[in-house]
Design a protein around this motif. Structure first.
Motif, PDB file in Angstrom:
ATOM      1  N   VAL A   1      21.308  23.695  -2.500  1.00  0.00           N
ATOM      2  CA  VAL A   1      21.982  24.985  -2.359  1.00  0.00           C
ATOM      3  C   VAL A   1      23.216  25.050  -3.254  1.00  0.00           C
ATOM      4  O   VAL A   1      23.467  26.046  -3.940  1.00  0.00           O
ATOM      5  CB  VAL A   1      22.379  25.232  -0.891  1.00  0.00           C
ATOM      6  CG1 VAL A   1      23.403  26.353  -0.784  1.00  0.00           C
ATOM      7  CG2 VAL A   1      21.156  25.567  -0.056  1.00  0.00           C
TER       8      VAL A   1
ATOM      9  N   GLN B   1      22.819  28.009  -5.748  1.00  0.00           N
ATOM     10  CA  GLN B   1      23.624  29.172  -5.375  1.00  0.00           C
ATOM     11  C   GLN B   1      25.063  28.886  -5.802  1.00  0.00           C
ATOM     12  O   GLN B   1      25.983  28.825  -4.996  1.00  0.00           O
ATOM     13  CB  GLN B   1      23.512  29.456  -3.882  1.00  0.00           C
ATOM     14  CG  GLN B   1      22.111  29.860  -3.446  1.00  0.00           C
ATOM     15  CD  GLN B   1      22.018  30.284  -1.990  1.00  0.00           C
ATOM     16  OE1 GLN B   1      23.004  30.343  -1.258  1.00  0.00           O
ATOM     17  NE2 GLN B   1      20.811  30.590  -1.548  1.00  0.00           N
TER      18      GLN B   1
ATOM     19  N   ASP C   1      26.204  32.469 -12.629  1.00  0.00           N
ATOM     20  CA  ASP C   1      25.033  33.164 -12.116  1.00  0.00           C
ATOM     21  C   ASP C   1      23.783  32.322 -12.350  1.00  0.00           C
ATOM     22  O   ASP C   1      23.498  31.920 -13.484  1.00  0.00           O
ATOM     23  CB  ASP C   1      24.870  34.519 -12.799  1.00  0.00           C
ATOM     24  CG  ASP C   1      25.994  35.488 -12.444  1.00  0.00           C
ATOM     25  OD1 ASP C   1      26.441  35.459 -11.282  1.00  0.00           O
ATOM     26  OD2 ASP C   1      26.414  36.264 -13.324  1.00  0.00           O
TER      27      ASP C   1
ATOM     28  N   VAL D   1      17.696  34.529  -9.581  1.00  0.00           N
ATOM     29  CA  VAL D   1      16.907  34.247  -8.385  1.00  0.00           C
ATOM     30  C   VAL D   1      15.566  33.628  -8.756  1.00  0.00           C
ATOM     31  O   VAL D   1      15.071  32.736  -8.055  1.00  0.00           O
ATOM     32  CB  VAL D   1      16.723  35.526  -7.550  1.00  0.00           C
ATOM     33  CG1 VAL D   1      15.772  35.275  -6.378  1.00  0.00           C
ATOM     34  CG2 VAL D   1      18.072  36.014  -7.018  1.00  0.00           C
TER      35      VAL D   1
ATOM     36  N   GLU E   1      16.207  30.034  -9.367  1.00  0.00           N
ATOM     37  CA  GLU E   1      16.415  29.364  -8.081  1.00  0.00           C
ATOM     38  C   GLU E   1      15.076  29.045  -7.422  1.00  0.00           C
ATOM     39  O   GLU E   1      14.840  27.921  -6.958  1.00  0.00           O
ATOM     40  CB  GLU E   1      17.255  30.245  -7.157  1.00  0.00           C
ATOM     41  CG  GLU E   1      17.519  29.637  -5.792  1.00  0.00           C
ATOM     42  CD  GLU E   1      18.319  30.559  -4.876  1.00  0.00           C
ATOM     43  OE1 GLU E   1      18.670  30.123  -3.763  1.00  0.00           O
ATOM     44  OE2 GLU E   1      18.591  31.715  -5.264  1.00  0.00           O
TER      45      GLU E   1
ATOM     46  N   GLY F   1      22.770  27.365   2.994  1.00  0.00           N
ATOM     47  CA  GLY F   1      23.314  28.285   2.009  1.00  0.00           C
ATOM     48  C   GLY F   1      24.318  29.241   2.632  1.00  0.00           C
ATOM     49  O   GLY F   1      25.414  29.457   2.098  1.00  0.00           O
TER      50      GLY F   1
ATOM     51  N   ASN G   1      28.244  29.177   1.728  1.00  0.00           N
ATOM     52  CA  ASN G   1      28.821  30.367   1.097  1.00  0.00           C
ATOM     53  C   ASN G   1      29.922  30.981   1.951  1.00  0.00           C
ATOM     54  O   ASN G   1      30.929  31.465   1.417  1.00  0.00           O
ATOM     55  CB  ASN G   1      27.722  31.373   0.786  1.00  0.00           C
ATOM     56  CG  ASN G   1      26.828  30.901  -0.346  1.00  0.00           C
ATOM     57  OD1 ASN G   1      27.299  30.325  -1.325  1.00  0.00           O
ATOM     58  ND2 ASN G   1      25.524  31.113  -0.229  1.00  0.00           N
TER      59      ASN G   1
ATOM     60  N   ALA H   1      25.019  35.843  -2.608  1.00  0.00           N
ATOM     61  CA  ALA H   1      24.140  34.765  -2.156  1.00  0.00           C
ATOM     62  C   ALA H   1      24.152  34.658  -0.633  1.00  0.00           C
ATOM     63  O   ALA H   1      23.105  34.415  -0.007  1.00  0.00           O
ATOM     64  CB  ALA H   1      24.575  33.447  -2.789  1.00  0.00           C
TER      65      ALA H   1
ATOM     66  N   ARG I   1      21.808  37.181   0.821  1.00  0.00           N
ATOM     67  CA  ARG I   1      20.398  36.781   0.694  1.00  0.00           C
ATOM     68  C   ARG I   1      20.045  35.754   1.763  1.00  0.00           C
ATOM     69  O   ARG I   1      18.958  35.816   2.360  1.00  0.00           O
ATOM     70  CB  ARG I   1      20.130  36.197  -0.697  1.00  0.00           C
ATOM     71  CG  ARG I   1      20.258  37.188  -1.832  1.00  0.00           C
ATOM     72  CD  ARG I   1      19.518  36.723  -3.094  1.00  0.00           C
ATOM     73  NE  ARG I   1      19.850  35.370  -3.488  1.00  0.00           N
ATOM     74  CZ  ARG I   1      20.876  35.048  -4.264  1.00  0.00           C
ATOM     75  NH1 ARG I   1      21.693  36.000  -4.714  1.00  0.00           N
ATOM     76  NH2 ARG I   1      21.100  33.789  -4.618  1.00  0.00           N
ATOM     77  N   ASP I   2      20.951  34.826   2.018  1.00  0.00           N
ATOM     78  CA  ASP I   2      20.688  33.819   3.045  1.00  0.00           C
ATOM     79  C   ASP I   2      20.630  34.447   4.435  1.00  0.00           C
ATOM     80  O   ASP I   2      19.786  34.078   5.259  1.00  0.00           O
ATOM     81  CB  ASP I   2      21.769  32.730   3.009  1.00  0.00           C
ATOM     82  CG  ASP I   2      21.725  31.904   1.736  1.00  0.00           C
ATOM     83  OD1 ASP I   2      20.616  31.618   1.251  1.00  0.00           O
ATOM     84  OD2 ASP I   2      22.799  31.554   1.218  1.00  0.00           O
TER      85      ASP I   2
END
Length: 329
Positions: free
Chosen positions: A221, A225, A230, A233, A236, A262, A266, A295, A298-299
């Motif tokens: 992660v 992330q 950047d 995705v 990733e 993640g 974050n 990020a 998204r998690d």
């Protein structure tokens, strides 16, 4: 240029580098300072000054010796005086993965493949002699968001409910990180050195002094992330698959744990970057919060984050979330 620290000349002389020239290097978000020593024949070494009481080089030395003893590419230790905060180490050069990719964007995939393969090699080892990444640490880190970012936004939030949500979300992770792997905790493109002048060569590890024993998804992660650059995705996703191939498969819960870790990481970083501004007078980190927040969102969308996602919905206004946590001008 600031004055050289007291004791530098004595330490370098005792280490056999007293005649070398001393070149201070820019620092980051800590009290550590770094210097490049260069002899007349061009030979170079790196000098780290991590002075007590703000810093302690003993954890760095502990992890570095373990990594090198297990064929991982940490810098060799040339001389040390932990009590005074001095460590002389092998010079890995100037090719950080982050800087290299800024200049050679076509190398992004091979560089990340090599970084993932280094993690896979680390995870094939037995866990190191380090403290566990336990619930108390996960909770303390996640709480940095409510301790620093929320007050900076003028928010009064349900801190008890926040801790309860993380307790529910992270409990499955704890159950699956035994015996665990060595977790470097800050494994990303600014802490990976490219040693051979190209992206696919062996990669040197730095900034690992906070290593713990935890879940194999955590450093993945951290890499994929990245708070500081950047990572597309699609890259990733591809690197997650590359990791799966490198370790010979994962269990059914790995991707859920990746999302859990993640989100936890974050949330921690949002709090840390806010603290660096508010407490330490380092506002440059605020510009990175929108990337981290994106990020995080998204998690939070993963079903495994249900309790924490519900807390965010109840406590963080949509307007703040839509602008990904960016601070007002």
């Amino acid at each position: 240029m600031s004055a050289l620290p007291e004791g530098l000349a004595e330490f370098t002389a005792a280490a056999g580098w007293g005649a070398a020239s001393v070149h201070p290097l820019p620092g980051d978000a800590s009290f550590r300072r770094y210097f490049r020593l260069r002899r007349e024949n061009g030979e170079a070494a790196m000098l780290m000054h991590a002075p007590p009481p703000h810093e302690d080089p003993a954890p760095f030395l502990h992890v570095a010796h373990w990594l090198n003893d297990h064929a991982m590419r940490a810098p060799a230790i040339l001389a040390e005086d932990a009590a005074q905060g001095w460590v002389l180490i092998e010079d890995f050069g100037d090719d950080r993965m982050r800087d290299w990719l800024d200049l050679h964007p076509a190398d992004e995939r091979p560089a990340y493949e090599a970084a993932v393969e280094a993690l896979a090699a680390l995870h094939r080892l037995p866990p190191g002699p380090f403290a566990p990444y336990d619930m108390a640490v996960y909770q303390r880190e996640a709480a940095l968001l409510t301790e620093w970012w929320c007050p900076a936004q003028g928010l009064e939030v349900d801190e008890e409910g926040y801790a309860e949500a993380w307790q529910e979300v992270m409990a499955p992770v704890l159950a699956r990180q035994n015996p665990g792997v060595t977790v470097l905790r800050d494994y990303h493109a600014e802490n990976i050195m490219l040693l051979g002048g190209k992206a696919s060569t062996p990669q040197g590890l730095i900034d690992f002094q906070d290593a713990l024993v935890g879940h194999p998804a955590y450093d993945l992660v951290s890499l994929l992330q990245d708070a500081r650059r950047d990572v597309p995705v699609d890259l990733e996703t591809a690197m997650l698959l590359h990791y799966v191939e490198a370790v010979g498969g994962i269990d059914d819960d790995f991707l859920a744990d990746y999302a859990r870790l993640g989100a936890q990481r974050n949330a921690k970083i949002v709090g840390i970057f806010t603290r660096l501004d508010r407490r330490d007078g380092k506002p440059k980190y605020l510009a990175m919060i929108p990337r981290v927040w994106a990020a995080l969102e998204r998690d939070l969308a993963h079903p495994a984050l249900g309790p924490v996602a519900a807390w965010f919905e109840a406590n963080i206004p949509d307007a703040l979330r839509l602008r990904h946590g960016a601070f007002a001008a």
